[in-house]
Design a protein around this motif. Structure first.
Motif, PDB file in Angstrom:
ATOM      1  N   ASN A   1       0.839  -1.200   0.000  1.00 16.27           N
ATOM      2  CA  ASN A   1       0.000   0.000   0.000  1.00 16.27           C
ATOM      3  C   ASN A   1       0.876   1.252   0.000  1.00 16.27           C
ATOM      4  O   ASN A   1       0.643   2.195  -0.771  1.00 16.27           O
ATOM      5  CB  ASN A   1      -0.906   0.041   1.232  1.00 16.27           C
ATOM      6  N   VAL A   2       1.881   1.264   0.879  1.00 19.15           N
ATOM      7  CA  VAL A   2       2.770   2.423   0.993  1.00 19.15           C
ATOM      8  C   VAL A   2       3.623   2.569  -0.264  1.00 19.15           C
ATOM      9  O   VAL A   2       3.784   3.671  -0.800  1.00 19.15           O
ATOM     10  CB  VAL A   2       3.663   2.300   2.249  1.00 19.15           C
ATOM     11  N   ARG A   3       4.164   1.456  -0.741  1.00 14.68           N
ATOM     12  CA  ARG A   3       4.977   1.513  -1.962  1.00 14.68           C
ATOM     13  C   ARG A   3       4.191   2.094  -3.129  1.00 14.68           C
ATOM     14  O   ARG A   3       4.679   2.975  -3.860  1.00 14.68           O
ATOM     15  CB  ARG A   3       5.470   0.115  -2.331  1.00 14.68           C
ATOM     16  N   ASP A   4       2.964   1.612  -3.337  1.00 21.73           N
ATOM     17  CA  ASP A   4       2.167   2.067  -4.473  1.00 21.73           C
ATOM     18  C   ASP A   4       1.790   3.535  -4.329  1.00 21.73           C
ATOM     19  O   ASP A   4       1.805   4.284  -5.322  1.00 21.73           O
ATOM     20  CB  ASP A   4       0.905   1.213  -4.601  1.00 21.73           C
ATOM     21  N   ALA A   5       1.458   3.954  -3.107  1.00 19.73           N
ATOM     22  CA  ALA A   5       1.095   5.355  -2.896  1.00 19.73           C
ATOM     23  C   ALA A   5       2.246   6.282  -3.266  1.00 19.73           C
ATOM     24  O   ALA A   5       2.050   7.325  -3.899  1.00 19.73           O
ATOM     25  CB  ALA A   5       0.684   5.568  -1.438  1.00 19.73           C
ATOM     26  N   ILE A   6       3.461   5.884  -2.914  1.00 26.36           N
ATOM     27  CA  ILE A   6       4.628   6.736  -3.159  1.00 26.36           C
ATOM     28  C   ILE A   6       5.113   6.604  -4.598  1.00 26.36           C
ATOM     29  O   ILE A   6       5.311   7.610  -5.300  1.00 26.36           O
ATOM     30  CB  ILE A   6       5.746   6.390  -2.158  1.00 26.36           C
ATOM     31  N   ASN A   7       5.308   5.391  -5.051  1.00 21.33           N
ATOM     32  CA  ASN A   7       5.885   5.206  -6.387  1.00 21.33           C
ATOM     33  C   ASN A   7       4.934   5.609  -7.512  1.00 21.33           C
ATOM     34  O   ASN A   7       5.373   5.959  -8.609  1.00 21.33           O
ATOM     35  CB  ASN A   7       6.327   3.757  -6.575  1.00 21.33           C
TER      36      ASN A   7
ATOM     37  N   LEU B   1      -3.353   4.500  -0.103  1.00 18.20           N
ATOM     38  CA  LEU B   1      -3.296   4.075   1.298  1.00 18.20           C
ATOM     39  C   LEU B   1      -4.673   3.734   1.858  1.00 18.20           C
ATOM     40  O   LEU B   1      -4.775   3.072   2.899  1.00 18.20           O
ATOM     41  CB  LEU B   1      -2.651   5.171   2.155  1.00 18.20           C
ATOM     42  N   LYS B   2      -5.723   4.173   1.180  1.00 21.31           N
ATOM     43  CA  LYS B   2      -7.073   3.858   1.636  1.00 21.31           C
ATOM     44  C   LYS B   2      -7.424   2.456   1.156  1.00 21.31           C
ATOM     45  O   LYS B   2      -8.108   2.252   0.155  1.00 21.31           O
ATOM     46  CB  LYS B   2      -8.088   4.873   1.119  1.00 21.31           C
ATOM     47  N   SER B   3      -6.952   1.487   1.925  1.00 19.47           N
ATOM     48  CA  SER B   3      -7.053   0.095   1.489  1.00 19.47           C
ATOM     49  C   SER B   3      -7.399  -0.806   2.666  1.00 19.47           C
ATOM     50  O   SER B   3      -6.920  -0.605   3.792  1.00 19.47           O
ATOM     51  CB  SER B   3      -5.717  -0.357   0.875  1.00 19.47           C
ATOM     52  N   ASP B   4      -8.231  -1.798   2.396  1.00 25.75           N
ATOM     53  CA  ASP B   4      -8.522  -2.850   3.371  1.00 25.75           C
ATOM     54  C   ASP B   4      -7.676  -4.091   3.103  1.00 25.75           C
ATOM     55  O   ASP B   4      -7.849  -5.116   3.756  1.00 25.75           O
ATOM     56  CB  ASP B   4     -10.007  -3.237   3.326  1.00 25.75           C
ATOM     57  N   ASN B   5      -6.775  -3.968   2.139  1.00 29.42           N
ATOM     58  CA  ASN B   5      -5.937  -5.098   1.768  1.00 29.42           C
ATOM     59  C   ASN B   5      -4.658  -5.084   2.612  1.00 29.42           C
ATOM     60  O   ASN B   5      -3.561  -4.807   2.137  1.00 29.42           O
ATOM     61  CB  ASN B   5      -5.597  -5.032   0.277  1.00 29.42           C
ATOM     62  N   ASN B   6      -4.819  -5.374   3.893  1.00 25.61           N
ATOM     63  CA  ASN B   6      -3.702  -5.445   4.829  1.00 25.61           C
ATOM     64  C   ASN B   6      -4.214  -6.061   6.129  1.00 25.61           C
ATOM     65  O   ASN B   6      -5.431  -6.222   6.319  1.00 25.61           O
ATOM     66  CB  ASN B   6      -3.095  -4.060   5.081  1.00 25.61           C
TER      67      ASN B   6
ATOM     68  N   PHE C   1      -9.285  10.037   7.591  1.00 25.76           N
ATOM     69  CA  PHE C   1      -9.603  11.437   7.840  1.00 25.76           C
ATOM     70  C   PHE C   1      -9.647  12.238   6.545  1.00 25.76           C
ATOM     71  O   PHE C   1     -10.500  13.093   6.361  1.00 25.76           O
ATOM     72  CB  PHE C   1      -8.568  12.024   8.800  1.00 25.76           C
ATOM     73  N   ARG C   2      -8.724  11.977   5.618  1.00 22.47           N
ATOM     74  CA  ARG C   2      -8.704  12.614   4.317  1.00 22.47           C
ATOM     75  C   ARG C   2      -8.129  11.624   3.308  1.00 22.47           C
ATOM     76  O   ARG C   2      -7.242  10.832   3.639  1.00 22.47           O
ATOM     77  CB  ARG C   2      -7.826  13.876   4.302  1.00 22.47           C
ATOM     78  N   SER C   3      -8.588  11.691   2.063  1.00 24.07           N
ATOM     79  CA  SER C   3      -8.025  10.819   1.035  1.00 24.07           C
ATOM     80  C   SER C   3      -8.153  11.480  -0.328  1.00 24.07           C
ATOM     81  O   SER C   3      -9.259  11.635  -0.851  1.00 24.07           O
ATOM     82  CB  SER C   3      -8.731   9.452   1.019  1.00 24.07           C
ATOM     83  N   THR C   4      -7.003  11.893  -0.874  1.00 22.49           N
ATOM     84  CA  THR C   4      -6.940  12.422  -2.233  1.00 22.49           C
ATOM     85  C   THR C   4      -5.662  11.893  -2.877  1.00 22.49           C
ATOM     86  O   THR C   4      -4.808  11.307  -2.217  1.00 22.49           O
ATOM     87  CB  THR C   4      -6.902  13.968  -2.259  1.00 22.49           C
ATOM     88  N   THR C   5      -5.535  12.144  -4.162  1.00 26.99           N
ATOM     89  CA  THR C   5      -4.298  11.750  -4.833  1.00 26.99           C
ATOM     90  C   THR C   5      -3.102  12.502  -4.264  1.00 26.99           C
ATOM     91  O   THR C   5      -2.016  11.939  -4.099  1.00 26.99           O
ATOM     92  CB  THR C   5      -4.394  12.024  -6.347  1.00 26.99           C
ATOM     93  N   ALA C   6      -3.301  13.776  -3.905  1.00 24.88           N
ATOM     94  CA  ALA C   6      -2.198  14.629  -3.457  1.00 24.88           C
ATOM     95  C   ALA C   6      -1.819  14.397  -2.003  1.00 24.88           C
ATOM     96  O   ALA C   6      -0.661  14.624  -1.621  1.00 24.88           O
ATOM     97  CB  ALA C   6      -2.562  16.096  -3.660  1.00 24.88           C
ATOM     98  N   TYR C   7      -2.771  13.970  -1.186  1.00 27.62           N
ATOM     99  CA  TYR C   7      -2.461  13.755   0.235  1.00 27.62           C
ATOM    100  C   TYR C   7      -3.453  12.773   0.844  1.00 27.62           C
ATOM    101  O   TYR C   7      -4.514  12.481   0.276  1.00 27.62           O
ATOM    102  CB  TYR C   7      -2.459  15.076   1.009  1.00 27.62           C
ATOM    103  N   PHE C   8      -3.077  12.291   2.028  1.00 29.07           N
ATOM    104  CA  PHE C   8      -3.878  11.289   2.723  1.00 29.07           C
ATOM    105  C   PHE C   8      -3.676  11.483   4.221  1.00 29.07           C
ATOM    106  O   PHE C   8      -2.593  11.875   4.673  1.00 29.07           O
ATOM    107  CB  PHE C   8      -3.425   9.887   2.313  1.00 29.07           C
TER     108      PHE C   8
ATOM    109  N   TYR D   1      -0.665  13.004   8.482  1.00 27.48           N
ATOM    110  CA  TYR D   1      -0.827  13.459   7.107  1.00 27.48           C
ATOM    111  C   TYR D   1       0.412  13.063   6.314  1.00 27.48           C
ATOM    112  O   TYR D   1       1.544  13.222   6.787  1.00 27.48           O
ATOM    113  CB  TYR D   1      -0.946  14.980   7.051  1.00 27.48           C
ATOM    114  N   VAL D   2       0.212  12.564   5.101  1.00 31.84           N
ATOM    115  CA  VAL D   2       1.303  12.357   4.160  1.00 31.84           C
ATOM    116  C   VAL D   2       0.886  12.949   2.823  1.00 31.84           C
ATOM    117  O   VAL D   2      -0.287  12.919   2.454  1.00 31.84           O
ATOM    118  CB  VAL D   2       1.664  10.862   3.995  1.00 31.84           C
ATOM    119  N   GLY D   3       1.841  13.499   2.105  1.00 29.49           N
ATOM    120  CA  GLY D   3       1.533  14.176   0.861  1.00 29.49           C
ATOM    121  C   GLY D   3       1.694  15.679   1.003  1.00 29.49           C
ATOM    122  O   GLY D   3       2.319  16.169   1.950  1.00 29.49           O
ATOM    123  N   SER D   4       1.117  16.415   0.095  1.00 28.38           N
ATOM    124  CA  SER D   4       1.274  17.875   0.102  1.00 28.38           C
ATOM    125  C   SER D   4      -0.043  18.548  -0.260  1.00 28.38           C
ATOM    126  O   SER D   4      -0.926  17.952  -0.869  1.00 28.38           O
ATOM    127  CB  SER D   4       2.362  18.291  -0.895  1.00 28.38           C
TER     128      SER D   4
END
Length: 668
Positions: free
Chosen positions: A265-271, A278-283, A368-375, A389-392
């Motif tokens: 999840n983290v790898r895909d969000a960043i790469n 990161l908004k995933s139930d696959n974990n 709490f928040r979920s967008t392409t730019a931040y989560f 928060y991660v992202g910008s």
């Protein structure tokens, strides 16, 4: 008092480990993976032991490399096990291992063993060593090898050699190139149980990380953990989430598992530059039934970037943001050693925030928040809520509910005001400069201030007072330490004191070596600046008929001497040959005990007295040489006085190469 705490810790561990429950609930500890691929220098037992004071303030568990001796004569990471009861490895001697584990225990750090029992190395196809421990001799036999090992290649060899294998086939996936063990064999079970009791009761490990658990039935993990009485157990079941959960169930929940899908999840969000991944139930962490058994991570030795030929599957950017997310979430976080070495203070500050909020492996969370730019996720700790928060480009949460306590490249932490605590954004540890740290009052009282002391005494209402968000400076003072205590001040009342300890160590001196006389051949090597003074440098020297360095890769280390350092900070090494061969060698390779382009030179043409470095050229590079500066200025040296390489007198505060009493050493 220190002895009492250590004893209490040992009693707690010995009692709790008898539960063999797999992984404790409501666990607040953080684990460090104390190695990366080819970390033969950074993960030496002696080096890890020296880090114990620093690690103990932040990590409850340290997972170390497989510590048994392997068959290979060169450095190996331990995943080709040969001996169980011989604990001399590429990372140090058994005595050094025992010392490290004991020091960790005294500092309330538990050591996690890397247990590799799916497969076993052999001398030839079938020979495995007989080992005697406590008067009992243990030996794996050919009949302990699964019948379909190596896709039938082992059976073909056995038939041609008159050797018998087990009648049982592999219960799981095979490991090509090694003999897969039959865990249905009573002999295998007896040996593994004896080995694990030895790891726990004799060496002092408190937990097991099981390698390649897809290779045998999960019921054996439960059996082995029950027999050893271990509490901390985590399996490497590298597969999809459903199969990992099924494996945990099959151990009767007597082992945790690495949460591979959390990592992806983290790898895909960043790469993919899409934080909404990161908004995933696959974990594992999303499911409260498995959260306790989730050991989360964002990188490890099997996913990290190694080199151009082995890029693997790393996170390509935003390392700090990845760790910020990891350390705010439930599950038991496992921090990758390379990340910790690169960003120790940032990661420790994140752990401080995790502890301040009271986050455990079973804490609940919500998006709490979920967008392409931040989560952002809101995690509910026992002491406070923490929003990560991660992202910008994100908008901060309401200041009437949350206060920012940490931030960095593409990450930020916000803590709920109900925490009613102070926060210090610079963690405890060693520093070689002034420390600037921001003090924050996390309180529902907008007028709350902070009081602090720098002498270790508890703050009072009359102590130095600052507003929330102010930065204070703690001046660097070599050879001293400062204890910062900060507390909330509300309406004249002081509460919730917290502590950070900052040390300013005396620069260590590195004494260079002088080779003994009597050598017939010699060569010099200017190591890369990334090879510090603790790296072991080897020479591999040969001609068409002879090897001058023992004949076993990586070669000779005993006669390679660290003789100095150049102005670029590169250490200079000298190999000397004291043997009986009289013909001049034809080639030489310098290496650090590992393979790969970053760990060794190419094949160099040997020149007696030649100079070499990590360049593409194969010939001697005499311009690398340095004059014998010590002899040049020896006439001006006064006993006890320090000089730099230009012959100028320097004070004790001078950093760099100095000469004193005829010896060169570096002051850092």
């Amino acid at each position: 008092m220190k002895k009492f705490y250590s004893t209490a810790f040992a009693l707690f561990m010995s009692t709790s480990c008898m539960l063999a429950q797999g992984w404790p609930a409501n666990y607040s500890g953080v684990m460090l993976q104390g190695f990366y691929w080819d970390s033969y220098t950074d993960s030496k037992w002696t080096k890890l032991e020296k880090l114990a004071d620093d690690l103990s303030q932040y990590f409850s568990l340290v997972w170390v490399p497989q510590s048994g001796k392997c068959l290979e004569s060169y450095n190996t990471m331990g995943y080709t096990p040969y001996y169980y009861f011989n604990q001399n490895s590429s990372f140090g001697t058994e005595a050094q291992l025992r010392s490290m584990i004991q020091t960790f225990k005294e500092k309330n750090i538990g050591t996690i063993a890397d247990v590799v029992i799916n497969h076993h190395n052999t001398d030839g196809w079938f020979n495995m060593p007989a080992e005697t421990y406590n008067g009992v001799t243990y030996q794996l036999k050919s009949t302990d090898i699964v019948g379909d090992d190596d896709d039938g290649a082992t059976l073909t060899q056995a038939n041609s050699s008159g050797v018998t294998l087990s009648t049982n086939n592999d219960e799981g996936e095979g490991w090509l190139g090694m003999r897969d063990l039959d865990h249905q064999s009573s002999n295998v079970q007896t040996i593994v149980k004896a080995y694990e009791k030895y790891l726990k009761d004799d060496l002092g490990y408190i937990g097991f990380r099981y390698d390649m658990v897809k290779g045998f039935d999960a019921s054996h993990i439960a059996d082995y953990n029950d027999a050893s009485g271990i509490e901390y157990s985590v399996g490497e079941y590298w597969d999809n989430n459903t199969k990992i959960e099924n494996w945990i169930d099959a151990t009767n929940k007597k082992s945790a598992a690495f949460d591979f899908q959390f990592r992806y999840n983290v790898r895909d969000a960043i790469n993919k530059s899409d934080w909404s991944q990161l908004k995933s139930d696959n974990n594992l962490v999303h499911d409260e039934n498995y959260r306790q058994y989730s050991v989360t991570f964002v990188e490890n030795h099997d996913t990290q970037y190694r080199d151009a030929n082995n890029p693997l599957d790393p996170i390509k950017k935003d390392t700090l943001a990845a760790n910020a997310y990891l350390l705010a979430m439930p599950g038991t976080p496992c921090v990758f050693y390379k990340h910790y070495l690169a960003y120790p203070n940032e990661i420790k500050a994140m752990i401080d925030a995790r502890k301040a909020a009271g986050i455990t492996n079973t804490s609940s969370y919500s998006n709490f928040r979920s967008t392409t730019a931040y989560f952002a996720n809101k995690v509910s700790g026992s002491k406070a809520n923490l929003i990560v928060y991660v992202g910008s480009g994100f908008t901060a949460p309401s200041t009437s509910l949350y206060k920012q306590i940490l931030s960095g490249p593409n990450y930020a932490y916000y803590m709920s005001l109900s925490a009613e605590i102070p926060f210090i954004d610079q963690p405890s540890g060693s520093y070689d400069t002034d420390i600037k740290t921001t003090l924050t009052a996390v309180s529902e009282d907008a007028n709350a201030k902070l009081v602090y002391t720098l002498d270790g005494t508890e703050p009072t209402a009359s102590s130095t007072t600052v507003n929330s968000g102010e930065t204070i400076t703690i001046a660097y003072a070599q050879g001293t330490s400062t204890t910062l205590k900060v507390a909330l001040l509300k309406e004249g009342t002081v509460s919730s004191s917290i502590t950070r300890t900052y040390t300013f160590p005396t620069p260590k001196q590195i004494e260079f070596e002088t080779p003994a006389t009597g050598y017939t051949y010699t060569a010099y090597f200017v190591a890369p600046v990334t090879w510090g003074e603790s790296v072991d440098v080897y020479a591999w020297v040969w001609d068409s008929n002879n090897n001058y360095t023992g004949g076993n890769w990586p070669g000779d280390n005993e006669h390679v001497y660290c003789i100095g350092q150049n102005d670029n900070g590169q250490y200079i090494w000298q190999w000397c040959y004291y043997g009986e061969l009289t013909s001049t060698p034809s080639n030489i390779i310098f290496n650090n005990g590992s393979g790969g382009t970053n760990n060794q030179t190419n094949d160099k043409i040997f020149t007696n007295g030649g100079w070499y470095q990590m360049s593409s050229t194969t010939s001697d590079e005499p311009t690398l040489g340095v004059d014998d500066i010590e002899s040049q200025i020896s006439s001006t040296i006064n006993k006890g006085t320090r000089y730099n390489l230009s012959g100028q007198h320097v004070t004790e505060g001078y950093k760099g190469i100095v000469i004193q009493n005829g010896k060169k050493f570096i002051v850092k």
